[in-house]
Write a protein that holds these residues in place. Structure first.
Motif, PDB file in Angstrom:
ATOM      1  N   ARG A 172       5.592  12.652  -8.681  1.00 26.87           N
ATOM      2  CA  ARG A 172       6.902  11.637  -8.724  1.00 26.87           C
ATOM      3  C   ARG A 172       8.107  12.052  -9.068  1.00 26.87           C
ATOM      4  O   ARG A 172       9.053  11.690  -8.646  1.00 26.87           O
ATOM      5  CB  ARG A 172       6.232  10.366  -9.371  1.00 26.87           C
ATOM      6  N   VAL A 173       8.077  12.882 -10.118  1.00 25.24           N
ATOM      7  CA  VAL A 173       9.302  13.500 -10.581  1.00 25.24           C
ATOM      8  C   VAL A 173       9.923  14.515  -9.575  1.00 25.24           C
ATOM      9  O   VAL A 173      11.203  14.359  -9.197  1.00 25.24           O
ATOM     10  CB  VAL A 173       9.140  14.384 -11.989  1.00 25.24           C
ATOM     11  N   GLY A 174       9.046  15.278  -8.901  1.00 26.16           N
ATOM     12  CA  GLY A 174       9.663  16.037  -7.898  1.00 26.16           C
ATOM     13  C   GLY A 174      10.070  15.261  -6.721  1.00 26.16           C
ATOM     14  O   GLY A 174      11.247  15.650  -6.172  1.00 26.16           O
ATOM     15  N   ILE A 175       9.255  14.181  -6.403  1.00 29.69           N
ATOM     16  CA  ILE A 175       9.989  13.297  -5.232  1.00 29.69           C
ATOM     17  C   ILE A 175      11.343  12.766  -5.558  1.00 29.69           C
ATOM     18  O   ILE A 175      12.315  12.852  -4.678  1.00 29.69           O
ATOM     19  CB  ILE A 175       8.943  12.419  -4.770  1.00 29.69           C
ATOM     20  N   ALA A 176      11.440  12.209  -6.752  1.00 31.57           N
ATOM     21  CA  ALA A 176      12.650  11.848  -7.236  1.00 31.57           C
ATOM     22  C   ALA A 176      13.817  12.491  -7.366  1.00 31.57           C
ATOM     23  O   ALA A 176      14.954  12.339  -6.956  1.00 31.57           O
ATOM     24  CB  ALA A 176      12.357  10.952  -8.907  1.00 31.57           C
ATOM     25  N   ARG A 177      13.353  13.859  -7.875  1.00 26.82           N
ATOM     26  CA  ARG A 177      14.571  14.769  -7.850  1.00 26.82           C
ATOM     27  C   ARG A 177      15.003  15.263  -6.143  1.00 26.82           C
ATOM     28  O   ARG A 177      16.284  15.316  -5.934  1.00 26.82           O
ATOM     29  CB  ARG A 177      14.066  16.042  -8.409  1.00 26.82           C
ATOM     30  N   ALA A 178      14.114  15.228  -5.312  1.00 26.16           N
ATOM     31  CA  ALA A 178      14.356  15.545  -3.898  1.00 26.16           C
ATOM     32  C   ALA A 178      15.384  14.367  -3.468  1.00 26.16           C
ATOM     33  O   ALA A 178      16.074  14.804  -2.483  1.00 26.16           O
ATOM     34  CB  ALA A 178      13.240  15.828  -3.064  1.00 26.16           C
ATOM     35  N   LEU A 179      15.051  13.195  -3.951  1.00 29.99           N
ATOM     36  CA  LEU A 179      15.756  11.987  -3.214  1.00 29.99           C
ATOM     37  C   LEU A 179      17.322  11.848  -3.884  1.00 29.99           C
ATOM     38  O   LEU A 179      18.016  11.093  -3.317  1.00 29.99           O
ATOM     39  CB  LEU A 179      14.948  10.758  -3.605  1.00 29.99           C
ATOM     40  N   ALA A 180      17.282  12.560  -4.920  1.00 30.11           N
ATOM     41  CA  ALA A 180      18.558  12.173  -5.725  1.00 30.11           C
ATOM     42  C   ALA A 180      19.864  12.282  -5.070  1.00 30.11           C
ATOM     43  O   ALA A 180      20.769  11.538  -5.202  1.00 30.11           O
ATOM     44  CB  ALA A 180      18.667  13.306  -7.173  1.00 30.11           C
ATOM     45  N   THR A 181      20.040  13.150  -4.103  1.00 28.32           N
ATOM     46  CA  THR A 181      21.259  13.448  -3.360  1.00 28.32           C
ATOM     47  C   THR A 181      20.982  12.657  -1.923  1.00 28.32           C
ATOM     48  O   THR A 181      21.975  12.994  -1.211  1.00 28.32           O
ATOM     49  CB  THR A 181      21.490  14.796  -3.115  1.00 28.32           C
ATOM     50  N   SER A 182      20.081  11.627  -1.898  1.00 29.92           N
ATOM     51  CA  SER A 182      20.238  11.002  -0.683  1.00 29.92           C
ATOM     52  C   SER A 182      20.131  11.651   0.776  1.00 29.92           C
ATOM     53  O   SER A 182      20.975  11.756   1.525  1.00 29.92           O
ATOM     54  CB  SER A 182      21.438   9.858  -0.630  1.00 29.92           C
ATOM     55  N   PRO A 183      19.111  12.685   0.595  1.00 32.42           N
ATOM     56  CA  PRO A 183      18.916  13.621   1.730  1.00 32.42           C
ATOM     57  C   PRO A 183      18.818  13.013   3.237  1.00 32.42           C
ATOM     58  O   PRO A 183      18.082  11.727   3.223  1.00 32.42           O
ATOM     59  CB  PRO A 183      17.901  14.493   1.582  1.00 32.42           C
ATOM     60  N   LYS A 184      19.142  13.554   4.288  1.00 25.83           N
ATOM     61  CA  LYS A 184      18.675  12.980   5.682  1.00 25.83           C
ATOM     62  C   LYS A 184      17.396  13.538   5.886  1.00 25.83           C
ATOM     63  O   LYS A 184      16.803  12.920   6.604  1.00 25.83           O
ATOM     64  CB  LYS A 184      19.892  13.289   6.777  1.00 25.83           C
ATOM     65  N   LEU A 185      17.314  14.784   5.520  1.00 28.49           N
ATOM     66  CA  LEU A 185      15.921  15.471   5.833  1.00 28.49           C
ATOM     67  C   LEU A 185      15.156  15.792   4.716  1.00 28.49           C
ATOM     68  O   LEU A 185      15.972  16.536   3.722  1.00 28.49           O
ATOM     69  CB  LEU A 185      16.345  16.627   6.748  1.00 28.49           C
ATOM     70  N   LEU A 186      13.842  15.558   4.549  1.00 27.64           N
ATOM     71  CA  LEU A 186      13.322  16.011   3.663  1.00 27.64           C
ATOM     72  C   LEU A 186      12.030  16.661   3.919  1.00 27.64           C
ATOM     73  O   LEU A 186      11.249  16.421   4.766  1.00 27.64           O
ATOM     74  CB  LEU A 186      12.589  14.773   2.947  1.00 27.64           C
ATOM     75  N   ILE A 187      12.011  17.880   3.479  1.00 26.97           N
ATOM     76  CA  ILE A 187      10.877  18.905   3.883  1.00 26.97           C
ATOM     77  C   ILE A 187       9.881  18.726   2.791  1.00 26.97           C
ATOM     78  O   ILE A 187      10.008  18.839   1.440  1.00 26.97           O
ATOM     79  CB  ILE A 187      11.220  20.409   3.982  1.00 26.97           C
ATOM     80  N   LEU A 188       8.616  18.407   3.173  1.00 27.02           N
ATOM     81  CA  LEU A 188       7.236  18.121   2.288  1.00 27.02           C
ATOM     82  C   LEU A 188       6.497  19.366   2.531  1.00 27.02           C
ATOM     83  O   LEU A 188       5.905  19.567   3.572  1.00 27.02           O
ATOM     84  CB  LEU A 188       6.751  16.765   2.663  1.00 27.02           C
ATOM     85  N   ASP A 189       6.539  20.211   1.392  1.00 25.69           N
ATOM     86  CA  ASP A 189       5.455  21.538   1.640  1.00 25.69           C
ATOM     87  C   ASP A 189       4.323  21.196   1.062  1.00 25.69           C
ATOM     88  O   ASP A 189       4.240  21.502  -0.180  1.00 25.69           O
ATOM     89  CB  ASP A 189       6.433  22.701   0.753  1.00 25.69           C
ATOM     90  N   GLU A 190       3.458  20.776   1.430  1.00 24.24           N
ATOM     91  CA  GLU A 190       2.024  20.380   1.067  1.00 24.24           C
ATOM     92  C   GLU A 190       2.243  19.585  -0.229  1.00 24.24           C
ATOM     93  O   GLU A 190       1.673  20.128  -1.316  1.00 24.24           O
ATOM     94  CB  GLU A 190       1.188  21.758   0.698  1.00 24.24           C
ATOM     95  N   PRO A 191       2.805  18.391  -0.377  1.00 28.63           N
ATOM     96  CA  PRO A 191       3.266  18.037  -1.554  1.00 28.63           C
ATOM     97  C   PRO A 191       2.042  17.389  -2.232  1.00 28.63           C
ATOM     98  O   PRO A 191       2.027  17.194  -3.489  1.00 28.63           O
ATOM     99  CB  PRO A 191       4.149  16.720  -1.278  1.00 28.63           C
ATOM    100  N   THR A 192       0.851  17.283  -1.704  1.00 24.73           N
ATOM    101  CA  THR A 192      -0.472  16.812  -2.164  1.00 24.73           C
ATOM    102  C   THR A 192      -1.560  17.759  -2.284  1.00 24.73           C
ATOM    103  O   THR A 192      -2.756  17.385  -2.804  1.00 24.73           O
ATOM    104  CB  THR A 192      -0.761  15.321  -1.388  1.00 24.73           C
ATOM    105  N   ALA A 193      -1.217  19.029  -1.997  1.00 21.78           N
ATOM    106  CA  ALA A 193      -2.363  19.888  -2.255  1.00 21.78           C
ATOM    107  C   ALA A 193      -2.755  20.126  -3.430  1.00 21.78           C
ATOM    108  O   ALA A 193      -4.169  20.253  -3.524  1.00 21.78           O
ATOM    109  CB  ALA A 193      -1.806  21.121  -1.501  1.00 21.78           C
ATOM    110  N   ALA A 194      -1.968  20.032  -4.352  1.00 20.69           N
ATOM    111  CA  ALA A 194      -2.723  20.129  -5.835  1.00 20.69           C
ATOM    112  C   ALA A 194      -3.046  18.725  -6.342  1.00 20.69           C
ATOM    113  O   ALA A 194      -3.278  18.828  -7.921  1.00 20.69           O
ATOM    114  CB  ALA A 194      -1.440  20.927  -6.749  1.00 20.69           C
ATOM    115  N   LEU A 195      -3.220  17.858  -5.956  1.00 20.36           N
ATOM    116  CA  LEU A 195      -3.518  16.597  -6.272  1.00 20.36           C
ATOM    117  C   LEU A 195      -4.984  16.005  -5.831  1.00 20.36           C
ATOM    118  O   LEU A 195      -5.412  16.395  -5.167  1.00 20.36           O
ATOM    119  CB  LEU A 195      -2.322  15.549  -5.820  1.00 20.36           C
TER     120      LEU A 195
END
Lengths: 292, 551
Positions: free
Chosen positions: B435-458
């Protein structure tokens, strides 16, 4: 660890609590920190506490063995050895702290740059460091002091130069393994320039092993400064300094006046011992992962 | 007949800074000769600790506090260290999670196998090499004579795992313990390795314990399954029965959370929620034209790929390790300079700005990334608050107070409790770090978000929650996603379209459902076949029928 866990103390309080834990966890660290505080206390207040003037000679009381008046005895000029050992702490500590601080800053900057950018930066700094390492280090320090001139500053520079390769190497290795780490990439995405990524994100994470190096080197730097004075380079008599005192006292051991060399030698040993013990404790203190 | 392995009322304790913690309690199970038992559970459930306790290889500070462990009538708790030395390897073989870490990096693999054989008097110094080659041949390594002289770093991950299996089986043990043997391997390699283990244990009449977090894998290869949660076994039953009629609520929850064909994103959650609307795709946002990357050593990682992502659209990029998907995403992310080709974001070519200068580019904030390993992607010395604030500090003109407010707003958006913001990464759980990683990625209100296996370690249950969170955020913010993954079943849940990549090229592209249901390329089909899938939830069908019958 669940979301229900109450908030823990933050900032300075958390750091102090962590420090208290580190000290409790390992009695050796506790002893080391106590000795370190003792040495620092002597360095700061030594001249105020010294019962006699360390430079005042008194021919009438020359070469007296330890007694209630003169705890560590007196030397050939009748100066109080205890006062001299106590007062010397400040000079010896100052030389080694300055030298280690200099080599830590320069060495870690050079090593971090080499580890981060690699390529020619790495090649050039790597060879320079290798060149320094190629000399017998104490002989190199002697050469530097002899060439630059016989002053306290030059002892500091010489000690800093011979210690530099250790920091450069540790910093290079620690930075290189983190260069492509996820958090470094994330920092670049967050708009950090290369210099910022290195200085704010990667380098602080390389600190724990550097701390061990730092404290080991402190002991070594004290020994080195004393060694240079012992052979007559750097600090000159009559300034009280452990190395000179051991050198002067050595002449009297044969004739039975053992206290002249033993007490400054013990002080030197205690200082080196303390800094060597301090390493692990310092590492535990600066590593956030040890905090839970 | 007595069971081969009999564990009863096992309790394992660890001495930690906060007192004694029991990692495993009241664990009992038996294993018959020739049987394969699956131990399934999420991280921290005590499944590995149980197996380490059986082998008596617990970490420092760990000890068996209570219970009985008997192997073929021998009490393993009472056995001396010398007796255990004889049992480990000769009687009980073990396969570890990370094959590369389990092998000595500076010793040739043939020698390592030889060492074990000599240690257990199965070979002499003269015959060790030949016996090692035989062991390698048994695990179907091609050209075993040559491979015996290889160092671990010269072998691929799958090959290393085969060597570890050869090591474990070299002395013909009667029991094999496999601790997550395929984690970190590609699906096709996973299938090959698991088929090999299953074939060898059957042929030699061995018993096996398979420890895994993957219900599908356990279902495919185990006779019986023990489900563990918080250090306790909550359910033990034959595989078919576990899947048909899960007796414990936790088992049902695990099965529900596993991505599988036919399930939709919300089906993975415990409490049903209305499906998040998918934003209607708008104009082209990212256009990639014949992007290629050749590394300095001549390796052509990406050989000219072209694709388009429209506003609000989610594109999946699927492939196995080494297929070039990470290189592609790094180039799009502008962390890596392409050799040729164009990357157009909103019509402007961002590929011309060197990667070294892109952090200071005004478009940096428009394109952000959620990393594969949340632990690795968070600076260990930064609190969650500082990690989220970092992009705000560098890329936006917000003042100190506005920034603090924005960080808290972001934390709320991703469902991170505010009191966790002052913790360091190692004080957070895997899901919280994600969640911290996602919040950080969203901080600058991106138009494109690249999700690099975001759940592989979960863990699966957390994966389900995070995937749903990503779907909610997309509906709320109208972002586009480029979802990079090796798992087609997970990609399908979140993406409109899917691209399959192999050897630096895109072999198939199309609508997510179409690619999954009717794969055109044989490689896509082999990927789909190799992924183990748990039998469909039996409880789900009647539930849906009742819902439909209801007036």
């Amino acid at each position: 660890m669940t979301a229900a866990t109450p908030a823990r103390p933050t900032g300075l309080r958390a750091f102090l609590a962590h420090g208290a834990y580190v000290l409790r966890d390992n009695p050796v660290t506790l002893i080391a920190f106590a000795l370190f505080l003792f040495i620092v206390f002597c360095a700061v207040f030594g001249p105020l506490l010294a019962p006699y003037d360390p430079l005042e000679s008194n021919a009438a009381r020359a070469l007296q063995p330890p007694s209630a008046d003169h705890w560590f005895g007196t030397d050939s000029l009748g100066r109080d050895v205890f006062s001299r050992v106590l007062v010397a702490t400040r000079l010896d500590l100052a030389i080694s702290v300055a030298a280690v601080a200099l080599s830590f800053c320069a060495g870690s900057a050079i090593g971090a740059a080499a580890g981060y950018w690699g390529g020619w930066v790495d090649a050039v700094t790597g060879r320079v460091v290798d060149t320094i390492m190629a000399f017998p280090l104490f002989v190199l320090a002697m050469g530097i002091v002899a060439a630059l001139g016989n002053t306290v500053e030059n002892i500091v520079y010489a000690t800093a130069i011979i210690n530099l390769p250790f920091y450069a190497r540790v910093a290079r290795a620690e930075v290189a393994i983190r260069r492509e780490a996820g958090f470094a990439q994330a920092a670049r995405l967050a708009g950090n320039s290369d210099l910022r990524v290195l200085a704010l994100h990667i380098f602080p994470n390389a600190l724990p092993p550097m701390m061990v190096q730092l404290s080991l080197n402190m002991g070594w730097a004290i020994l080195n400064a004393a060694g240079l004075s012992f052979i007559g380079l750097g600090v000159r008599p009559p300034t009280p300094e452990w190395g000179i005192m051991v050198a002067e006292g050595a002449n009297f051991i044969v004739s039975g006046e053992w206290w002249l060399a033993i007490f400054p030698g013990l002080a030197l040993m205690l200082a080196v011992f303390t800094f060597n013990l301090l390493g692990d404790g310092l590492r535990d203190l600066v590593d956030p992962r040890r905090r839970t | 007949m007595t069971a081969l392995l009999d564990v009863s009322d096992l309790r394992v304790e660890f001495a930690t800074r906060h007192g004694v913690v029991s990692a495993v309690q009241d664990v009992s199970f038996t294993l018959e000769k020739g049987e394969t038992l699956g131990v399934v559970g999420e991280s921290g459930s005590g499944k590995s600790v149980t197996s380490y306790a059986v082998m008596r290889i617990l970490d420092r500070g760990g000890r068996i506090a209570e219970g009985r462990v008997s192997y073929a009538g021998v009490d393993l708790r009472a056995a001396s260290e010398r007796e255990m030395g004889a049992i480990r390897g000769r009687e009980i073989g073990m396969i570890f999670q990370n094959p590369r870490a389990a092998l000595n990096p500076i010793r040739k693999v043939g020698r390592q196998i030889g060492d074990v054989l000599i240690r257990h008097a199965r070979a002499t110094r003269q015959t060790a090499h030949d016996r090692a080659v035989e062991a390698l041949r048994a695990v179907e390594i091609r050209n075993p004579e040559a491979r015996a002289h290889a160092y671990p770093f010269e072998l691929s991950g799958g090959m290393c795992q085969r060597v570890v299996i050869a090591l474990a089986l070299a002395c013909d043990p009667r029991l094999l313990i496999a601790d997550e043997p395929t984690t970190g391997l590609d699906v096709t390699t996973q299938k090959a390795v698991m088929d090999l283990i299953a074939g060898l244990t059957r042929a030699r009449g061995m018993s096996a314990i398979l420890i895994t977090h993957d219900l599908g894998l356990a279902a495919a290869y185990c006779d019986r399954i023990a489900v563990m949660k918080d250090g306790q076994v909550v359910e033990t039953a034959p595989s078919a029965q576990v899947f048909a009629r899960p007796a414990h609520a936790y088992t049902a929850k695990l099965m529900r959370a596993t991505a599988r064909p036919g399930a939709r994103l919300r089906d993975l959650l415990e409490t049903p929620k209305p499906e998040a609307p998918r934003p209607a795709p708008g104009a082209a946002l990212l256009v990639v034209e014949s992007l290629a990357k050749t590394f300095a050593d001549g390796v052509r990682a990406v050989k000219g790929v072209s694709f388009t992502i429209r506003e609000g659209e989610s594109l999946g990029l699927v492939g196995e390790s080494g297929c070039g998907k990470s290189t592609t995403s790094s180039m799009v992310m502008r962390l890596l300079d392409p050799s040729s080709g164009r990357i157009l974001l909103g019509g402007e070519d961002i590929g011309t700005v060197p990667a070294a200068h892109f952090p200071r580019d005004r478009r940096r904030g428009a394109i952000q990334m959620v990393f594969q390993d949340a632990t690795d992607s968070l600076n260990p010395r930064f609190t969650a608050r500082r990690a989220i604030a970092d992009p705000l500090m560098r890329l936006t003109a917000l003042g100190g107070r506005e920034r603090a407010a924005k960080v808290e707003a972001l934390a709320e958006q991703v469902g991170l409790p505010l009191h966790l913001l002052d913790r360091f990464p190692h004080q957070l759980s895997g899901g919280q770090k994600a969640r911290v990683g996602i919040a950080r990625a969203l901080a600058t209100s991106p138009k494109l978000l690249i999700l690099d296996e975001p759940t592989a370690a979960l863990d699966v249950s957390i994966q389900a929650v995070v995937l749903n969170l990503l779907a909610d955020l997309r509906a709320e913010l109208g972002m586009s996603y480029l979802f990079v993954s090796h798992d087609l079943h997970v990609v399908r849940l979140l993406c409109d379209r899917v691209m399959v990549m192999r050897g630096g090229e895109i072999v198939e592209e199309g609508d997510a459902e179409t690619v999954m249901e009717r794969p055109a390329h044989p490689y896509t089909r082999s990927l789909l076949d190799a992924a183990p899938v748990p039998p469909a939830l039996a409880a789900e069908t009647p539930l849906m029928e009742t819902a439909r019958c209801a007036p």
